[in-house]
Design a protein around this motif. Sequence first.
Motif, PDB file in Angstrom:
ATOM      1  N   PHE A  50       0.858  -1.185   0.000  1.00  0.00           N
ATOM      2  CA  PHE A  50       0.000   0.000   0.000  1.00  0.00           C
ATOM      3  C   PHE A  50       0.892   1.232   0.000  1.00  0.00           C
ATOM      4  CE2 PHE A  50      -2.922  -3.210   1.664  1.00  0.00           C
ATOM      5  CZ  PHE A  50      -3.994  -2.994   0.808  1.00  0.00           C
ATOM      6  N   VAL A  51       0.702   2.107  -0.981  1.00  0.00           N
ATOM      7  CA  VAL A  51       1.593   3.261  -1.087  1.00  0.00           C
ATOM      8  C   VAL A  51       0.930   4.509  -0.525  1.00  0.00           C
ATOM      9  CG1 VAL A  51       2.928   2.352  -3.025  1.00  0.00           C
ATOM     10  CG2 VAL A  51       0.886   3.731  -3.493  1.00  0.00           C
ATOM     11  N   ASP A  52       1.764   5.366   0.002  1.00  0.00           N
ATOM     12  CA  ASP A  52       1.325   6.601   0.639  1.00  0.00           C
ATOM     13  C   ASP A  52       1.532   7.760  -0.345  1.00  0.00           C
ATOM     14  OD1 ASP A  52       0.927   8.833   2.167  1.00  0.00           O
ATOM     15  OD2 ASP A  52       2.283   8.245   3.788  1.00  0.00           O
ATOM     16  N   VAL A  53       0.442   8.379  -0.760  1.00  0.00           N
ATOM     17  CA  VAL A  53       0.562   9.497  -1.704  1.00  0.00           C
ATOM     18  C   VAL A  53       0.164  10.829  -1.060  1.00  0.00           C
ATOM     19  CG1 VAL A  53       0.307   8.023  -3.726  1.00  0.00           C
ATOM     20  CG2 VAL A  53      -1.730   9.097  -2.753  1.00  0.00           C
ATOM     21  N   THR A  54       0.327  10.888   0.267  1.00  0.00           N
ATOM     22  CA  THR A  54       0.073  12.153   0.967  1.00  0.00           C
ATOM     23  C   THR A  54       0.930  13.248   0.332  1.00  0.00           C
ATOM     24  OG1 THR A  54      -0.083  10.802   2.942  1.00  0.00           O
ATOM     25  CG2 THR A  54      -0.086  13.196   3.257  1.00  0.00           C
ATOM     26  N   GLU A  55       2.173  12.884   0.043  1.00  0.00           N
ATOM     27  CA  GLU A  55       3.028  13.773  -0.736  1.00  0.00           C
ATOM     28  C   GLU A  55       3.135  13.173  -2.124  1.00  0.00           C
ATOM     29  OE1 GLU A  55       6.677  13.762   1.497  1.00  0.00           O
ATOM     30  OE2 GLU A  55       6.106  15.623   2.501  1.00  0.00           O
ATOM     31  N   GLU A  56       3.286  14.009  -3.131  1.00  0.00           N
ATOM     32  CA  GLU A  56       3.432  13.469  -4.486  1.00  0.00           C
ATOM     33  C   GLU A  56       4.749  12.702  -4.586  1.00  0.00           C
ATOM     34  OE1 GLU A  56       2.605  16.612  -7.289  1.00  0.00           O
ATOM     35  OE2 GLU A  56       0.454  16.275  -7.027  1.00  0.00           O
ATOM     36  N   PRO A  57       4.847  11.753  -5.525  1.00  0.00           N
ATOM     37  CA  PRO A  57       5.988  10.831  -5.561  1.00  0.00           C
ATOM     38  C   PRO A  57       7.366  11.509  -5.561  1.00  0.00           C
ATOM     39  CG  PRO A  57       4.314  10.134  -7.116  1.00  0.00           C
ATOM     40  CD  PRO A  57       3.858  11.448  -6.558  1.00  0.00           C
ATOM     41  N   LYS A  58       8.195  11.018  -4.664  1.00  0.00           N
ATOM     42  CA  LYS A  58       9.570  11.513  -4.571  1.00  0.00           C
ATOM     43  C   LYS A  58      10.515  10.429  -5.082  1.00  0.00           C
ATOM     44  CE  LYS A  58       9.646  14.916  -0.889  1.00  0.00           C
ATOM     45  NZ  LYS A  58       8.247  15.152  -0.607  1.00  0.00           N
ATOM     46  N   THR A  59      11.659  10.857  -5.568  1.00  0.00           N
ATOM     47  CA  THR A  59      12.653   9.889  -6.059  1.00  0.00           C
ATOM     48  C   THR A  59      13.109   8.967  -4.919  1.00  0.00           C
ATOM     49  OG1 THR A  59      14.358  11.577  -5.733  1.00  0.00           O
ATOM     50  CG2 THR A  59      13.492  11.317  -7.972  1.00  0.00           C
ATOM     51  N   THR A  60      13.220   9.510  -3.701  1.00  0.00           N
ATOM     52  CA  THR A  60      13.662   8.682  -2.574  1.00  0.00           C
ATOM     53  C   THR A  60      12.642   7.578  -2.278  1.00  0.00           C
ATOM     54  OG1 THR A  60      12.688  10.391  -1.173  1.00  0.00           O
ATOM     55  CG2 THR A  60      15.082  10.399  -1.359  1.00  0.00           C
ATOM     56  N   TYR A  61      11.358   7.900  -2.429  1.00  0.00           N
ATOM     57  CA  TYR A  61      10.301   6.914  -2.189  1.00  0.00           C
ATOM     58  C   TYR A  61      10.336   5.823  -3.262  1.00  0.00           C
ATOM     59  CZ  TYR A  61       5.649   5.248  -0.685  1.00  0.00           C
ATOM     60  OH  TYR A  61       4.595   4.495  -0.220  1.00  0.00           O
ATOM     61  N   VAL A  62      10.539   6.240  -4.502  1.00  0.00           N
ATOM     62  CA  VAL A  62      10.637   5.261  -5.598  1.00  0.00           C
ATOM     63  C   VAL A  62      11.799   4.300  -5.327  1.00  0.00           C
ATOM     64  CG1 VAL A  62      11.238   4.985  -8.049  1.00  0.00           C
ATOM     65  CG2 VAL A  62       9.588   6.738  -7.347  1.00  0.00           C
ATOM     66  N   ASP A  63      12.937   4.854  -4.937  1.00  0.00           N
ATOM     67  CA  ASP A  63      14.107   4.006  -4.688  1.00  0.00           C
ATOM     68  C   ASP A  63      13.834   3.018  -3.547  1.00  0.00           C
ATOM     69  OD1 ASP A  63      15.203   5.572  -6.634  1.00  0.00           O
ATOM     70  OD2 ASP A  63      16.601   6.644  -5.323  1.00  0.00           O
ATOM     71  N   ALA A  64      13.158   3.502  -2.506  1.00  0.00           N
ATOM     72  CA  ALA A  64      12.859   2.629  -1.358  1.00  0.00           C
ATOM     73  C   ALA A  64      11.880   1.528  -1.761  1.00  0.00           C
ATOM     74  CB  ALA A  64      12.281   3.458  -0.210  1.00  0.00           C
ATOM     75  N   LEU A  65      10.872   1.873  -2.554  1.00  0.00           N
ATOM     76  CA  LEU A  65       9.906   0.858  -3.005  1.00  0.00           C
ATOM     77  C   LEU A  65      10.603  -0.164  -3.908  1.00  0.00           C
ATOM     78  CD1 LEU A  65       6.806   3.100  -3.829  1.00  0.00           C
ATOM     79  CD2 LEU A  65       6.897   1.321  -2.068  1.00  0.00           C
ATOM     80  N   ARG A  66      11.466   0.316  -4.773  1.00  0.00           N
ATOM     81  CA  ARG A  66      12.233  -0.594  -5.638  1.00  0.00           C
ATOM     82  C   ARG A  66      13.041  -1.591  -4.781  1.00  0.00           C
ATOM     83  NH1 ARG A  66      17.082   1.104  -8.231  1.00  0.00           N
ATOM     84  NH2 ARG A  66      17.413   2.079  -6.211  1.00  0.00           N
ATOM     85  N   ASP A  67      13.700  -1.063  -3.745  1.00  0.00           N
ATOM     86  CA  ASP A  67      14.496  -1.936  -2.871  1.00  0.00           C
ATOM     87  C   ASP A  67      13.607  -2.968  -2.188  1.00  0.00           C
ATOM     88  OD1 ASP A  67      16.620  -0.401  -3.632  1.00  0.00           O
ATOM     89  OD2 ASP A  67      16.778   0.723  -1.744  1.00  0.00           O
ATOM     90  N   GLU A  68      12.434  -2.516  -1.745  1.00  0.00           N
ATOM     91  CA  GLU A  68      11.507  -3.425  -1.053  1.00  0.00           C
ATOM     92  C   GLU A  68      11.038  -4.546  -1.989  1.00  0.00           C
ATOM     93  OE1 GLU A  68       8.176  -1.419   0.863  1.00  0.00           O
ATOM     94  OE2 GLU A  68       7.167  -3.333   1.230  1.00  0.00           O
TER      95      GLU A  68
END
Length: 354
Positions: free
Chosen positions: A62-80
């Motif tokens: 489940f992704v949190d879009v309270t803030e619009e997508p950040k590169t750091t979030y993308v990288d963390a999701l990719r790692d997960e």
Amino acid sequence: MKFRNFPMVPRVVFGRGSFDQLDEILAPRRTGAGFAFLMDQVHRERPLARRIPLRKEDRLIFVDVTEEPKTTYVDALRDEVQEALGTPDGVVGIGGGSTLDLAKAVALMLTNPGSSADYQGWDLIRNPAVWKAGIPTLSGTGAEVSRTAVLTGPVKKLGLNSDYTVFDQVVLDPDLIRDVPNPQRFYTGMDCYIHCVESLEGTYLNAFSQAYGEKALELCRQVFLGPHTDDSDEKLMMASWFGGMSIAYSQVGVCHALSYGLSYVLGLHHGIGNCIAFDQLEAFYPEGVAEFRRMMACQEVALPRGVTRGLSEADMERMIDTALGLAPLWENALGPDWREQMPRQRVRALFEKM
Ligand code: NAD
Ligand code: ZN
């Protein structure tokens, strides 16, 4: 003259209830590696989450879009995803434009080394993504058809624009947008309306963009200038698709340039940022702004005022830099001499009115 050769979404399902065909769509792609489903967390407790055709090897995030997508979030999701599945059979995004962009970006980053921030720009992605599907639950951005995944990075808000960014499969199920509350439905719907106005009023316009833009505009009028009808959701979903197709071969304009500045500095979401900016653009899009105000009245939506009040000088400068950094948008809107027409002072004056 060299014409651009655009990729398109190769497969799309459309219809109420088509979400339930997802299992059948994924089946031939299953190797045992598992799929990664990225779903907007707004659906966590809703029936839609239980309708995902999840197998034991799959991963639902489940992704949190309270803030619009950040590169750091993308990288963390990719790692997960990588940690759980290695290279998955595919990535499926279920949500609004933010979730669709997260899904596209994660699919790209599973096959391209480094951080997503390294790829913000045009055609920097080197390797094809893993297979990816997009399922909108909010309509207007056109993220379901576009060749970009818009991300906020350490130094800019800019998309991963590439031929590899386009979804391999889209599922358009109008039932999924039925419960979006106003004003969210309106703000994101207006993103579509503004895409059309900026495309149709732009200097890059050609018959390809015009054909899609005019149809999308007509659908927006049917949806937002009258009462909700049985087929409003179908119409809005197709307006978003056509609006996205229209800007594929043209470009957005003044409103999007300013709205990117608002998002980057104030963290305003794209849809509402667009509405706030567009409301000040009578000088550029007189008919579009007048009609937008009629839509706002009809939908009984009010806009926040004074969002740039009290902004520090440094932040105002960053906002102006962000907006003016988007050269193709200004050139589309105003032509090759846009820099003369848009001195910093004029951009500042517009921001100050918001
Ligand atoms: P969003 O995805 O940010 O979602 C906005 C809100 O609506 C969130 O709170 C979300 O949880 C909620 N929501 C989503 N579906 C819902 C549902 N069915 N019911 C109730 N609530 C729901 O909003 P958006 O306007 O669709 O997307 C904005 C993002 O899209 C921005 O990050 C923008 O930069 C990006 N964008 C991308 C493109 C592209 O071509 N890739 C184009 C335009 C905008
Ligand atoms: Zn937009």
